[in-house]
Design a protein around this motif. Structure first.
Motif, PDB file in Angstrom:
ATOM      1  N   GLN A 217      11.064 -39.448  47.491  1.00 28.45           N
ATOM      2  CA  GLN A 217      11.846 -39.059  48.663  1.00 28.45           C
ATOM      3  C   GLN A 217      11.561 -40.039  49.794  1.00 28.45           C
ATOM      4  O   GLN A 217      10.408 -40.412  50.030  1.00 28.45           O
ATOM      5  N   MET A 224      11.457 -34.287  55.663  1.00 29.15           N
ATOM      6  CA  MET A 224      10.635 -34.084  54.472  1.00 29.15           C
ATOM      7  C   MET A 224       9.879 -32.763  54.537  1.00 29.15           C
ATOM      8  O   MET A 224       9.734 -32.065  53.529  1.00 29.15           O
ATOM      9  N   PRO A 228      11.734 -30.544  51.448  1.00 36.93           N
ATOM     10  CA  PRO A 228      11.168 -31.350  50.347  1.00 36.93           C
ATOM     11  C   PRO A 228      12.107 -31.316  49.151  1.00 36.93           C
ATOM     12  O   PRO A 228      12.634 -30.251  48.801  1.00 36.93           O
ATOM     13  N   VAL A 233       7.008 -33.112  45.862  1.00 38.74           N
ATOM     14  CA  VAL A 233       6.938 -33.362  47.299  1.00 38.74           C
ATOM     15  C   VAL A 233       6.275 -32.180  48.007  1.00 38.74           C
ATOM     16  O   VAL A 233       5.420 -32.362  48.874  1.00 38.74           O
ATOM     17  N   GLU A 234       6.653 -30.970  47.636  1.00 32.97           N
ATOM     18  CA  GLU A 234       6.038 -29.764  48.224  1.00 32.97           C
ATOM     19  C   GLU A 234       4.529 -29.770  48.032  1.00 32.97           C
ATOM     20  O   GLU A 234       3.763 -29.530  48.963  1.00 32.97           O
TER      21      GLU A 234
END
Length: 383
Positions: A217, A224, A228, A233-234
């Motif tokens: 990302q 973000m 996410p 990403v989280e």
């Protein structure tokens, strides 16, 4: 300004690419932070820009020129580079270290001296530091000199590889703030590599999160944190982060009290005592005639100096810690806790006092975030 076109890097045949088909455009003046787990390709990506590592496939364009078509030595002299180890040359003075690239470019002695004096002022170090040697400086001061060396030839692009990673938290906070302000003033394009998500959120205009040699990302910190793109990403951000819990609150300006209790620096100590009594506080923020923050004064300062001095400016503490209105709330809260502060002053870009954030304000917000109206209802109607 900077563009990656289908860039791939392999270290040996049959090996999975360290960077795989990377495409990214970075605009002039952007502060872009590359982040990701160890081995994700972020440092390799950065080092391909100044050809410390060459690409296997694809092209990297800087100001319209393909870096692979340029002499690597000349290319590196045109791009600033700051690393964690700093690499100051011990037998050279601070001034000589700052203008090292100028020496390689055959600058005159007068030009080098002038440039060193211009730069040392940018980081609020005295001019006589130019005659000192690196071992005479603290770690934070040495890192400042490393940054100045990267700025010496006035490059439009600067690469930074975890430059603040070895510093203690408070020095690191201070340098981050200093450098972000410097970057805005000088309109430099920055490529910054870190493993610290808090640092990325604080500094970046755009965060590029990588994994397995690919971009997962690339977006603003706020985007973000709020959206996410997937579970990776989280997990990398950390689900406990404040902005995910309370996405509508992002900056200190949104929760600050815009009317802090103040006193003019030309006021008397007697007036300061009267104001503390009226407002039922034990400290006051000190401002000048233009409403710019100058420091603070508390009851202990007044009590110990009342018989010796008359005016607030004679006894106030000028080391008042402040943040900008657009500072991220989570970052500000961490700093308050690290420094043991019960409040933080909020200023605008010209250092005019804009407000104050207290621990009580933060406690109220955290209470609302965690429990909200549900807890109030439970307290009101116990089982």
């Amino acid at each position: 300004m900077l563009e990656f076109k289908n860039v791939t890097k392999r270290f040996g045949s049959g090996v999975k690419p360290a960077v795989n088909n990377l495409n990214l455009t970075i605009n002039k003046g952007d502060f872009v932070v590359f982040i990701g787990p160890s081995g994700c390709g972020k440092t390799t990506t950065m080092k391909m820009i100044n050809r410390l590592i060459d690409t296997t496939e694809g092209s990297i364009i800087v100001d319209g020129k393909d870096v692979t078509q340029q002499d690597p030595v000349q290319l590196r002299r045109s791009i600033g580079y700051v690393i964690q180890q700093i690499g100051l040359i011990p037998h050279m003075t601070v001034g000589e270290n700052i203008v090292l690239v100028g020496s390689l470019l055959k600058w005159s002695k007068e030009k080098k001296e002038k440039r060193a004096k211009e730069l040392i002022k940018l980081v609020n170090l005295p001019e006589d530091y130019l005659n000192r040697y690196p071992h005479e400086l603290s770690g934070g001061q040495q890192q400042r000199i490393g940054v100045l060396r990267a700025l010496a030839a006035d490059p439009p692009l600067i690469l930074m590889d975890e430059p603040f990673g070895a510093l203690d938290p408070i020095t690191r906070d201070s340098l981050q703030e200093e450098f972000k302000k410097l970057q805005k003033e000088m309109d430099k394009t920055i490529i910054f590599v870190t493993h610290d998500m808090d640092e990325a959120i604080k500094l970046a205009d755009k965060i590029v999160l990588m994994n397995g040699g690919e971009i997962v990302q690339a977006s603003t910190p706020e985007e973000m944190l709020r959206n996410p793109i997937n579970e990776f990403v989280e997990d990398f951000i950390g689900k406990d982060r404040l902005l995910q819990s309370r996405p509508e609150v992002t900056t200190v300006e949104q929760i600050m009290n815009p009317n802090p209790v103040t006193i003019n620096m030309e006021s008397t100590l007697k007036e300061a005592i009267q104001k503390m009594r009226e407002m039922r506080v034990d400290s006051l923020l000190v401002i000048d005639q233009e409403q710019k923050l100058q420091g603070f004064i508390d009851i202990e300062m007044v009590d110990s100096n009342y018989r010796k001095y008359t005016y607030v400016h004679e006894v106030m503490d000028t080391e008042e810690y402040a943040v900008q209105k657009d500072s991220l709330l989570r970052d500000t809260m961490h700093k308050m806790l690290r420094r043991g502060k019960s409040y933080v002053s909020v200023v605008d870009e010209s250092y005019h006092l804009a407000g104050i954030v207290t621990r009580a304000t933060l406690a109220d917000m955290v209470y609302d975030t965690i429990w909200g109206d549900g807890m109030e209802a439970a307290i009101a109607t116990p089982e």
